[in-house]
Design a protein around this motif. Sequence first.
Motif, PDB file in Angstrom:
ATOM      1  N   PRO A 103       1.017  -1.057   0.006  1.00  0.00           N
ATOM      2  CA  PRO A 103      -0.338   0.157  -0.405  1.00  0.00           C
ATOM      3  C   PRO A 103       0.710   1.093   0.295  1.00  0.00           C
ATOM      4  CG  PRO A 103      -0.772  -1.339   1.734  1.00  0.00           C
ATOM      5  CD  PRO A 103       1.304  -1.693   1.318  1.00  0.00           C
ATOM      6  N   SER A 104       0.789   2.019  -0.898  1.00  0.00           N
ATOM      7  CA  SER A 104       1.119   3.464  -0.328  1.00  0.00           C
ATOM      8  C   SER A 104       0.409   4.375  -0.018  1.00  0.00           C
ATOM      9  CB  SER A 104       1.744   3.968  -2.295  1.00  0.00           C
ATOM     10  OG  SER A 104       2.514   2.848  -2.924  1.00  0.00           O
ATOM     11  N   PRO A 105       1.412   5.338   0.555  1.00  0.00           N
ATOM     12  CA  PRO A 105       0.418   6.648   1.471  1.00  0.00           C
ATOM     13  C   PRO A 105      -0.143   7.153   0.423  1.00  0.00           C
ATOM     14  CG  PRO A 105       3.242   6.345   2.017  1.00  0.00           C
ATOM     15  CD  PRO A 105       2.450   5.131   1.227  1.00  0.00           C
ATOM     16  N   ARG A 106      -0.858   8.538   0.195  1.00  0.00           N
ATOM     17  CA  ARG A 106      -1.557   9.465  -1.104  1.00  0.00           C
ATOM     18  C   ARG A 106      -0.865  10.544  -0.431  1.00  0.00           C
ATOM     19  NH1 ARG A 106      -3.375   6.136  -4.791  1.00  0.00           N
ATOM     20  NH2 ARG A 106      -4.437   7.205  -5.531  1.00  0.00           N
ATOM     21  N   VAL A 107      -0.627  11.546  -1.367  1.00  0.00           N
ATOM     22  CA  VAL A 107      -1.088  12.938  -1.352  1.00  0.00           C
ATOM     23  C   VAL A 107      -1.267  13.913  -1.930  1.00  0.00           C
ATOM     24  CG1 VAL A 107       1.323  13.117   0.164  1.00  0.00           C
ATOM     25  CG2 VAL A 107       1.724  13.418  -2.434  1.00  0.00           C
ATOM     26  N   ALA A 108      -1.616  14.749  -2.358  1.00  0.00           N
ATOM     27  CA  ALA A 108      -2.347  15.518  -2.312  1.00  0.00           C
ATOM     28  C   ALA A 108      -1.090  16.522  -3.225  1.00  0.00           C
ATOM     29  CB  ALA A 108      -3.106  17.078  -1.730  1.00  0.00           C
ATOM     30  N   VAL A 109      -1.394  16.918  -4.281  1.00  0.00           N
ATOM     31  CA  VAL A 109      -0.548  17.331  -5.850  1.00  0.00           C
ATOM     32  C   VAL A 109      -1.115  18.813  -5.945  1.00  0.00           C
ATOM     33  CG1 VAL A 109       0.819  17.439  -7.180  1.00  0.00           C
ATOM     34  CG2 VAL A 109       0.788  15.511  -5.876  1.00  0.00           C
ATOM     35  N   CYS A 110      -1.137  19.491  -5.929  1.00  0.00           N
ATOM     36  CA  CYS A 110      -2.019  20.666  -7.108  1.00  0.00           C
ATOM     37  C   CYS A 110      -1.064  20.909  -8.471  1.00  0.00           C
ATOM     38  CB  CYS A 110      -2.022  22.298  -6.766  1.00  0.00           C
ATOM     39  SG  CYS A 110      -2.807  23.182  -6.927  1.00  0.00           S
ATOM     40  N   ARG A 111      -1.762  20.344  -9.032  1.00  0.00           N
ATOM     41  CA  ARG A 111      -1.581  21.224 -11.011  1.00  0.00           C
ATOM     42  C   ARG A 111      -1.498  22.394 -11.006  1.00  0.00           C
ATOM     43  NH1 ARG A 111      -4.601  16.848 -14.719  1.00  0.00           N
ATOM     44  NH2 ARG A 111      -4.511  15.159 -13.429  1.00  0.00           N
ATOM     45  N   LYS A 112      -0.346  22.411 -11.950  1.00  0.00           N
ATOM     46  CA  LYS A 112       0.449  23.281 -12.597  1.00  0.00           C
ATOM     47  C   LYS A 112      -0.322  23.939 -13.637  1.00  0.00           C
ATOM     48  CE  LYS A 112       4.315  26.501 -13.152  1.00  0.00           C
ATOM     49  NZ  LYS A 112       5.674  26.308 -13.063  1.00  0.00           N
ATOM     50  N   GLU A 113      -0.655  24.683 -14.430  1.00  0.00           N
ATOM     51  CA  GLU A 113      -1.615  24.775 -15.433  1.00  0.00           C
ATOM     52  C   GLU A 113      -0.454  26.011 -15.715  1.00  0.00           C
ATOM     53  OE1 GLU A 113      -5.453  26.141 -15.190  1.00  0.00           O
ATOM     54  OE2 GLU A 113      -6.527  24.216 -14.686  1.00  0.00           O
ATOM     55  N   SER A 114      -0.807  25.503 -17.635  1.00  0.00           N
ATOM     56  CA  SER A 114      -0.038  26.075 -18.444  1.00  0.00           C
ATOM     57  C   SER A 114      -1.186  27.052 -19.722  1.00  0.00           C
ATOM     58  CB  SER A 114       0.853  25.421 -19.586  1.00  0.00           C
ATOM     59  OG  SER A 114       1.725  26.385 -20.547  1.00  0.00           O
ATOM     60  N   ALA A 115      -0.405  28.468 -19.873  1.00  0.00           N
ATOM     61  CA  ALA A 115      -1.775  28.971 -20.919  1.00  0.00           C
ATOM     62  C   ALA A 115      -1.040  29.289 -22.200  1.00  0.00           C
ATOM     63  CB  ALA A 115      -2.159  30.678 -19.978  1.00  0.00           C
ATOM     64  N   ASP A 116      -0.122  29.080 -22.127  1.00  0.00           N
ATOM     65  CA  ASP A 116       1.383  29.022 -23.525  1.00  0.00           C
ATOM     66  C   ASP A 116       1.019  27.797 -24.496  1.00  0.00           C
ATOM     67  OD1 ASP A 116       3.163  30.099 -25.087  1.00  0.00           O
ATOM     68  OD2 ASP A 116       4.930  28.961 -23.788  1.00  0.00           O
ATOM     69  N   PHE A 117       0.270  28.467 -25.293  1.00  0.00           N
ATOM     70  CA  PHE A 117      -0.371  27.927 -26.698  1.00  0.00           C
ATOM     71  C   PHE A 117      -0.256  28.787 -27.729  1.00  0.00           C
ATOM     72  CE2 PHE A 117      -3.520  26.768 -23.841  1.00  0.00           C
ATOM     73  CZ  PHE A 117      -3.676  25.999 -23.140  1.00  0.00           C
ATOM     74  N   VAL A 118       1.177  29.549 -28.021  1.00  0.00           N
ATOM     75  CA  VAL A 118       1.415  30.296 -29.254  1.00  0.00           C
ATOM     76  C   VAL A 118       2.034  29.063 -29.950  1.00  0.00           C
ATOM     77  CG1 VAL A 118       3.774  31.700 -29.601  1.00  0.00           C
ATOM     78  CG2 VAL A 118       3.139  31.570 -27.228  1.00  0.00           C
ATOM     79  N   GLY A 119       1.484  29.772 -30.678  1.00  0.00           N
ATOM     80  CA  GLY A 119       1.835  28.940 -32.702  1.00  0.00           C
ATOM     81  C   GLY A 119       0.277  27.531 -32.417  1.00  0.00           C
ATOM     82  N   ARG A 120      -0.278  27.629 -31.489  1.00  0.00           N
ATOM     83  CA  ARG A 120      -1.610  26.358 -31.933  1.00  0.00           C
ATOM     84  C   ARG A 120      -1.819  26.860 -33.154  1.00  0.00           C
ATOM     85  NH1 ARG A 120      -4.450  22.541 -28.462  1.00  0.00           N
ATOM     86  NH2 ARG A 120      -3.066  22.853 -27.151  1.00  0.00           N
ATOM     87  N   ARG A 121      -2.251  27.741 -33.171  1.00  0.00           N
ATOM     88  CA  ARG A 121      -3.603  27.918 -34.262  1.00  0.00           C
ATOM     89  C   ARG A 121      -2.509  27.564 -35.777  1.00  0.00           C
ATOM     90  NH1 ARG A 121      -5.534  31.568 -30.873  1.00  0.00           N
ATOM     91  NH2 ARG A 121      -7.777  31.078 -30.330  1.00  0.00           N
ATOM     92  N   SER A 122      -0.887  28.002 -35.327  1.00  0.00           N
ATOM     93  CA  SER A 122      -0.414  27.516 -36.969  1.00  0.00           C
ATOM     94  C   SER A 122      -0.108  26.346 -37.311  1.00  0.00           C
ATOM     95  CB  SER A 122       0.755  28.112 -36.628  1.00  0.00           C
ATOM     96  OG  SER A 122       1.752  28.064 -38.126  1.00  0.00           O
ATOM     97  N   SER A 123      -0.620  26.155 -39.201  1.00  0.00           N
ATOM     98  CA  SER A 123      -0.227  24.394 -39.665  1.00  0.00           C
ATOM     99  C   SER A 123       1.220  24.745 -39.074  1.00  0.00           C
ATOM    100  CB  SER A 123      -1.012  24.473 -40.643  1.00  0.00           C
ATOM    101  OG  SER A 123      -0.582  25.396 -41.091  1.00  0.00           O
ATOM    102  N   SER A 124       2.303  25.931 -39.811  1.00  0.00           N
ATOM    103  CA  SER A 124       4.104  25.125 -39.702  1.00  0.00           C
ATOM    104  C   SER A 124       4.104  25.146 -38.457  1.00  0.00           C
ATOM    105  CB  SER A 124       3.797  26.397 -40.951  1.00  0.00           C
ATOM    106  OG  SER A 124       3.753  27.488 -39.639  1.00  0.00           O
ATOM    107  N   GLU A 125       3.344  25.796 -37.465  1.00  0.00           N
ATOM    108  CA  GLU A 125       4.398  25.026 -35.833  1.00  0.00           C
ATOM    109  C   GLU A 125       3.957  23.989 -35.776  1.00  0.00           C
ATOM    110  OE1 GLU A 125       6.284  26.793 -33.886  1.00  0.00           O
ATOM    111  OE2 GLU A 125       6.556  28.741 -35.819  1.00  0.00           O
ATOM    112  N   VAL A 126       2.920  23.423 -36.065  1.00  0.00           N
ATOM    113  CA  VAL A 126       3.095  21.778 -36.073  1.00  0.00           C
ATOM    114  C   VAL A 126       3.923  20.925 -37.003  1.00  0.00           C
ATOM    115  CG1 VAL A 126       1.298  19.626 -36.473  1.00  0.00           C
ATOM    116  CG2 VAL A 126       0.461  21.917 -35.615  1.00  0.00           C
ATOM    117  N   GLY A 127       4.254  21.269 -38.147  1.00  0.00           N
ATOM    118  CA  GLY A 127       4.340  20.910 -39.093  1.00  0.00           C
ATOM    119  C   GLY A 127       6.401  20.908 -38.667  1.00  0.00           C
ATOM    120  N   LYS A 128       6.610  22.110 -37.900  1.00  0.00           N
ATOM    121  CA  LYS A 128       7.938  21.882 -37.339  1.00  0.00           C
ATOM    122  C   LYS A 128       8.447  20.310 -37.024  1.00  0.00           C
ATOM    123  CE  LYS A 128       8.623  26.828 -39.417  1.00  0.00           C
ATOM    124  NZ  LYS A 128       8.465  27.774 -38.205  1.00  0.00           N
TER     125      LYS A 128
END
Length: 287
Positions: A41-66
């Motif tokens: 059995p493993s003891p359990r702890v609470a971990v608070c997630r770190k969210e990222s709002a950095d979506f630069v280039g998400r709309r660019s198909s060229s960024e995906v291609g690169k």
Amino acid sequence: MAGVLTCRSLVGNFRRDFEFLPVTQIRTPSLSQLRISRLHPSPRVAVCRKESADFVGRRSSSEVGKEIQKCYELIARLGRGVVYLGSSRIDPYHPHYIQAFELGREIAKLLDCTTWTGAGPGLMDAATKGALEAGKPVGGLKIGREATEWIASSIHPYLPPETYLTCRFFSARKHGLVDAAVRNCDSDRTAIVAFPGGVGTLDEIFEILALIQLKRIGSKFPVPFILMNYDSFYSRLLGFLDDCEHYGALSKGELASVWKICSDNHEALAYLAEFYGLSTNLDYMLN
């Protein structure tokens, strides 16, 4: 506002940002700890997630291609091999982790090729460490936001930076994982091995199965696909696929021709040895 730490209310309709994870997932155990680790059995702890709002280039198909091109360049440098899919949530003391570690080690020895994973924790980590113990090369195509504690960083905790790429786009990562298993000549020894997993693993399994089924995977030679049905993990899913055959959504035996269902490591190694015409003492390898 990139990388803002948010801890939303646990009341009402808000999504929970606290995720309970085993302490054993916070630090990956050493190989010596791994060998003596069994069900505890493993003891359990609470971990608070770190969210990222950095979506630069998400709309660019060229960024995906690169990014796809960067995946291809890494694979060309490290070599194609066996691609492992599986849950990022399984802790190192779970029997499936131990089995995945052992299979990753023995397949690396058997096929003498590069081991590829999503460079995340859980069963991906198990296969990676197994290959490292075998002294074989490893490569990773990591996503910037995994389902567990490594999401906060694009840096892998122990792999050298020249052996993995952190992807911003799932599509680029998927292209890379498929390309890593392609066989362009008969002497190439590659495979796809799917361990137990959740939504992400199922997404990858069925996308690759569809590519193989439609002959669009881009491989000149057949690529063995193995589904590891440890402890009948996938049995209900397989029952559903049988129902698909019954209702006509799948042709009879359609999937049986594109993958191999294995219940244990010995069966998987025997299948790969037969597929590639290799003679080896499997009992010795697994002891």
